[in-house]
Enzyme design. Structure first.
Site, short mmCIF file in Angstrom:
data_model
loop_
_atom_site.label_atom_id
_atom_site.label_comp_id
_atom_site.label_asym_id
_atom_site.label_seq_id
_atom_site.Cartn_x
_atom_site.Cartn_y
_atom_site.Cartn_z
N GLU A 104 0.75 -1.14 -0.44
CA GLU A 104 0.13 0.11 0.01
C GLU A 104 0.98 1.16 -0.08
O GLU A 104 1.68 1.71 0.73
CB GLU A 104 -0.41 0.01 0.96
CG GLU A 104 -1.73 0.91 1.39
CD GLU A 104 -2.44 1.06 2.32
OE1 GLU A 104 -4.38 1.18 2.76
OE2 GLU A 104 -2.39 1.23 3.79
N TYR A 180 -6.99 10.68 3.66
CA TYR A 180 -5.28 11.27 3.36
C TYR A 180 -4.88 12.13 1.55
O TYR A 180 -5.62 11.97 0.45
CB TYR A 180 -4.22 9.35 3.04
CG TYR A 180 -3.99 8.54 3.69
CD1 TYR A 180 -3.58 9.59 5.22
CD2 TYR A 180 -4.38 7.30 4.16
CE1 TYR A 180 -3.70 8.85 6.27
CE2 TYR A 180 -4.24 6.91 5.65
CZ TYR A 180 -3.81 7.49 7.05
OH TYR A 180 -4.17 7.51 8.10
N CYS A 354 -6.39 -4.74 18.95
CA CYS A 354 -5.39 -4.36 17.75
C CYS A 354 -5.03 -2.81 17.28
O CYS A 354 -3.81 -2.48 16.78
CB CYS A 354 -5.28 -5.13 16.11
SG CYS A 354 -7.46 -4.90 15.85
#
Ligand code: ADP
Ligand code: SF4
Length: 690
Positions: A104, A180, A354
């Site tokens: 990615e 982003y 997580c």
């Protein structure tokens, strides 16, 4: 065992541009806290997924340029040829197990602060991320991108794509998601440009098109080019030519990427906790994509049920079953389905511990899978454990998450294990906590361990057995493991930010009292300085049970820490929906004669409120009386043949369920182990070439 033919569909190969995935199990890109400074840990972590049968295993987010620096969050880099070698460790390890490796490539644009590189961040129109939580705030705002910045971005993507190919990746991403840089171009809130990159959706999508084109060119047909895009906001926007701007975008770019990886826009919606979202929660946003492209589509949804996975494919929602969390909780999920062992799948509980590891900038931790991140460092494998070094019988006292995990792992090693639990039901703290609103899925911690333990002939479980030190001395096991948990305390909170000063009286309760069946008197005040889930969930639970509830915390938000696990925004919504009055930045200073006194955290201004019961959700202390009673009698222990007495889980140090499971697992791994091998290996960046 043979695979259930119903699931054959999941094991069909899928062509992705020039490469072919061996099956439909796709471990999507997700941050795992392992940066280029931990290349061996990262390679072993991802290789374990490949070994567990995933057809594709992807990296986390990898910066293409020093102008995209997410420090202190743990991102990877592909800035130069030295970084290539670091990533090559992962691709080689993944390939050894027959999976494809994806990367990615990422530019954070206006969402990063470039704290390390100290380069001014860029964004389409100078808009930055306006975080409302201090953990995500920064004081640096981006500058407006000029034409040369756009050229530089395309060049950086192309250079990174070439390096990705060199590092051995099979699938190279353009990442237009989650705030982003390429995503910022797609949305008018970020993009007010008046050049060819702003205005109409076709213009706003131009940068994504160009990024895809330069990536294709850079990899020269040797790698597939994937587009990862967030569609939630775009799907909510009307379009003149399509059902929504999301439809318009997918139609515009249709077959330009070799793969569509579709997701939602913010971490709390993209990766929602099970408290507030069920399996497959993305479907309503991404269900249309396949109709508008001939390329394969991957998406996620905390899929753990093979029937749901098959349903997604048959109904034309997805081609590839994407997973981040389910691949963490059980890296061997595909193999287990392949071998007809669905009942062995260690299902993700949706607690998002997580995710919190990423926010904490540390290697990934998981409540269900204590071995995650420890594959290289401690040599732990999720499916294999060393056989017992010799014969020994072990008594585990307490069957909460720590005791159950410990007993299971010891049993798998081949020890003779006895578990004694005081209560009639197994589960410890989770017996009550799974009854709180939205927390039923956490019961998977117990379900899986109970199911696995039932298959072991060498683990005996005795319920309704509260053991004393005398009882234990009489049993004469080789080792005793005390897993008796922790108790909530009736302490208050001091402005020094420690628990201090206590309250007594009939109306003062803790979660232990509510768990034991005490009915609080109305109106109830829940006073939370634990800051994790208990305070918020208990307040909601009591309110839904018909009580009038006020929630008080000295922190700035309800269940403040749960911002780390993507829960906090929804905690506030849930409290509002349950009509709980919320007082933040407030502490309780007194409670008597049916009145609670609250003080403002900063001004000390007092207010008084009617209160029948005050439930204090604050400090917890280990319930270690049994351990203390045993270790005070060393001679008798020796006479009884008991070689060691240890504490695990909350009885050692109160924590979240993840800590308890890890503690129980670690004890089992380390019993009788060579002391020389007990130190975790320390990973380090590869030496630079110059
Ligand atoms: P952890 O999270 O560390 O596993 P829990 O509080 O969930 O801790 O579980 C502790 C369990 O230990 C509880 O189920 C409790 O009933 C049990 N327990 C506590 N004391 C004793 C004892 N003396 N004998 C047997 N079981 C005990
Ligand atoms: Fe699932 Fe929780 Fe493990 Fe994350 S930490 S993978 S949410 S069980």
């Amino acid at each position: 065992m043979a695979r259930n033919p119903r699931y054959d569909l999941l094991f069909e190969p899928v062509k992705i541009g020039p490469v072919t995935a061996r099956n439909r199990f796709y471990a999507v890109p997700h941050a795992a806290g392992m940066t280029n400074s931990m290349p061996q840990m990262r390679a072993a972590f991802r290789a374990t997924k490949a070994e567990g049968g995933w057809g594709v295993v992807c990296s986390g987010y990898v910066s293409i340029d020093p102008g995209s620096d997410d420090t202190p969050l743990p991102y990877a880099t592909l800035w130069d040829d030295d970084d290539v070698r670091s990533h090559a460790l992962m691709t080689e390890a993944v390939h050894r197990h027959g999976a494809l490796a994806g990367i990615e490539l990422w530019h954070g644009g206006g969402s990063v602060m470039n704290r390390l590189t100290r380069t001014a961040p860029i964004s389409p129109s100078g808009t930055g991320w306006m975080a409302t939580h201090v953990g995500f705030m920064g004081n640096q705002r981006p500058r407006v991108m000029e034409a040369q910045d756009i050229r530089a971005l395309l060049a950086a993507q192309a250079a990174a794509a070439r390096r990705a190919r060199q590092a051995g990746f099979d699938i190279v991403y353009v990442y237009a998601g989650m705030g982003y840089l390429p995503y910022e171009f797609l949305l008018p809130e970020w993009n007010a440009r008046t050049d060819a990159y702003g205005g109409s959706l076709a213009n706003r999508a131009r940068i994504v098109r160009e990024l895809l084109e330069v990536t294709h060119e850079a990899v020269g047909g040797r790698c597939a080019v994937a587009l990862r895009v967030s569609l939630e906001e775009l799907r909510a926007r009307p379009s003149a030519s399509a059902a929504s701007e999301a439809h318009e975008l997918v139609a515009l770019l249709a077959d330009l990427p070799d793969l569509w990886d579709v997701k939602l826009d913010s971490s709390p919606t993209d990766c929602p906790p099970s408290r507030f979202a069920a399996e497959g929660s993305h479907e309503g946003v991404i269900d249309f994509v396949k109709r508008l492209t001939s390329r394969p589509v991957v998406g996620v949804g905390r899929f753990t049920s093979p029937d749901t996975m098959v349903g997604q494919i048959r109904r034309g929602v997805l081609d590839l079953i994407g997973a981040a969390r389910p691949s963490i909780a059980d890296p061997f999920l595909p193999s287990k389905i392949d071998q007809g062992r669905e009942q062995d799948i260690r299902e993700c509980i949706g607690c998002n511990i997580c995710i919190s590891s990423w926010h904490d900038s540390v290697p990934v931790r998981c409540t269900q899978n204590p071995t995650i991140g420890e594959e290289w460092r401690r040599g732990w494998h999720p499916e294999r454990i060393a056989p017992a070094a010799g014969s020994a019988s072990i008594l585990v006292v307490g069957a909460g998450p720590a005791g159950l995990e410990c007993a299971l792992s010891l049993g798998r090693r081949g020890y003779e294990v006895t578990v004694a639990e005081a209560a009639e039901d197994l589960g410890g703290r989770l017996r009550f906590e799974t009854r709180l609103p939205g927390l039923a899925a956490w019961g998977r911690v117990l379900d899986w361990r109970r199911g696995q333990l039932a298959r072991l002939g060498n683990v005996a479980i005795y319920r309704g057995n509260r053991l004393s030190a005398d009882d234990i001395l009489g049993l004469g096991n080789t080792h005793v493991v005390v897993a008796t948990g922790a108790r909530w305390a009736k302490l208050l909170w001091s402005p020094l930010e420690v628990a201090a000063g206590s309250l007594a009286g009939p109306g003062v309760l803790t979660p232990d009292d509510i768990a034991a069946g005490t009915r609080p008197q109305d109106p109830v005040v829940v006073y939370d300085f634990d800051n994790y889930i208990m305070g918020g969930a208990l307040a909601e639970h009591l309110a839904r049970g018909g009580h009038s509830v006020r929630y008080v915390t000295p922190a700035g938000h309800a269940s403040a820490w749960t911002i780390m696990s993507n829960e906090q925004p929804q905690v506030h919504r849930a409290l509002a929906a349950a009509h709980v009055a919320v007082h933040t930045l407030t502490r309780v200073t007194g409670f008597e004669a049916g009145v609670v006194t609250l003080a403002s955290q900063f001004t000390d201004a007092l207010s008084r409120h009617e209160c029948g019961s005050l439930v204090i959700v604050g400090a917890r202390f280990a319930d270690d009386a049994l351990h203390a009673a045993l270790t005070a009698r060393p001679a008798e222990l020796a006479d009884a043949g008991i070689r060691s007495v240890a504490r695990i889980g909350d009885a050692l140090a109160p924590g979240a369920v993840v800590h308890a499971v890890y503690s129980g697992h670690r004890y089992a791994r380390e019993l009788d182990a060579d002391p020389a091998g007990l130190t975790a290996r320390r990973d380090a960046p590869l030496a630079r070439s110059a």
